[in-house]
Design an enzyme around this catalytic site. Structure first.
Site, short mmCIF file in Angstrom:
data_model
loop_
_atom_site.label_atom_id
_atom_site.label_comp_id
_atom_site.label_asym_id
_atom_site.label_seq_id
_atom_site.Cartn_x
_atom_site.Cartn_y
_atom_site.Cartn_z
CB THR A 91 -0.94 0.03 1.21
OG1 THR A 91 -0.18 0.15 2.42
CG2 THR A 91 -1.79 -1.25 1.27
N GLY A 92 0.30 2.34 -0.51
CA GLY A 92 1.06 3.59 -0.58
C GLY A 92 2.35 3.40 -1.33
CB THR A 132 2.35 5.84 -6.19
OG1 THR A 132 2.16 6.75 -5.10
CG2 THR A 132 1.06 5.04 -6.42
CB ILE A 167 9.45 3.56 2.07
CG1 ILE A 167 10.53 4.43 2.72
CG2 ILE A 167 9.51 2.14 2.63
CD1 ILE A 167 10.35 4.62 4.22
CB SER A 227 8.39 5.55 12.04
OG SER A 227 9.22 6.66 12.30
CE1 TYR A 230 4.73 8.87 10.31
CE2 TYR A 230 6.56 9.34 11.81
CZ TYR A 230 6.04 8.66 10.71
OH TYR A 230 6.83 7.76 10.03
#
Length: 257
Positions: free
Chosen positions: A13-14, A16, A19, A134, A147
């Site tokens: 996912t994510g 494009t 990472i 992270s 975040y």
């Protein structure tokens, strides 16, 4: 050590850019049939180009977007929950809406896809689920606690789902990525240092001022994160589950996460 993912289907996912794009490329290079996810058909098609990858557009931070992906890709062997957002924000100014946005995107997107794909993996007796966390999950940054806290939640989510999959042949892990060089991070760096500085100087200033505990003393390249993800996706990592595996350049100053 040879990693062969031939015959396996993976969803990142994510993926494009940044990472996620490096992870998709790494999985494909290892032989997997890889689906690239992004919010729109256009962004996904542009990221894929002429490569033999599957387009799986849909905003998985929403239930409808996740349904779109599941319709195109009902089953996967490897699920990489990489989608995430970040940004600098004064802690006392973060609104309820912003907190919800971060949890919808950084936490619930992965939860809903795991809920959809994990039962099939367990019934087949093999699978891999990973959450890209992270260093901020462990060392909460003062300039973006929303975040950091969302990434902390991923560590608990991955450990919990690993228990759900116990004994099934499916492994579930989180990957603690350190400060990484992506386009989005370049913009973030320039939010915190003088925009007139050339990139090399800006990066050094950012690491010196805001990430001084890094043992690598540079930003990590996306491919370095992808290398760990590809390994954890392979049969070679069969005994690693329920873990928070660090690719942080020694940023987190602890023996364990």
């Amino acid at each position: 050590m040879r990693i062969d993912l031939s015959g396996l289907t993976a969803l990142a996912t994510g993926a494009t850019r940044g990472i996620g794009a490096a992870i998709a490329a790494g999985l494909a290079q290892a032989g997997a049939r890889v689906a690239v996810n992004g919010r729109s058909e256009e962004s996904v098609r542009a990221a894929i180009g002429d490569r033999d990858l599957i387009a799986a557009p849909g905003d998985v931070a929403t239930e409808e977007g996740a349904r779109q992906v599941l319709e195109r890709l009902p089953d996967v062997d490897i699920l990489i929950n990489n989608l995430g957002i970040f940004g600098s924000r004064e802690p006392l100014e973060i609104t309820d809406g912003e907190w919800r946005q971060y949890f919808e995107t950084n936490v619930l997107a992965g939860v809903r896809l795991t809920r959809a794909y994990l039962p099939g993996m367990m019934s087949r007796g093999w699978g891999r689920v990973q959450y890209i966390a992270s260093d901020s999950a462990v060392v909460i940054p003062a300039e973006m606690i929303h975040y950091g806290v969302s990434k902390t939640a991923l560590l608990g989510v991955s450990r919990g789902f690993a228990k759900t999959a116990a004994g099934s042949g499916v492994t579930v892990n989180s990957v603690i990525a350190g400060p990484t060089h992506t386009g989005g991070v370049e913009e973030f760096v320039y939010q915190l240092v003088d925009r007139s500085l050339p990139w090399d100087e800006a990066q050094r200033e950012f690491m010196r001022t805001h990430r001084p505990q890094s043992l690598l003393q540079r930003l990590i390249e996306p491919e370095e994160i992808a290398n760990m993800v590809v390994y954890l996706s392979s049969p070679l990592a069969s005994a690693t589950t329920g873990g928070a595996v660090r690719v942080d350049g020694g940023y987190v100053d602890a023996i364990l996460p």
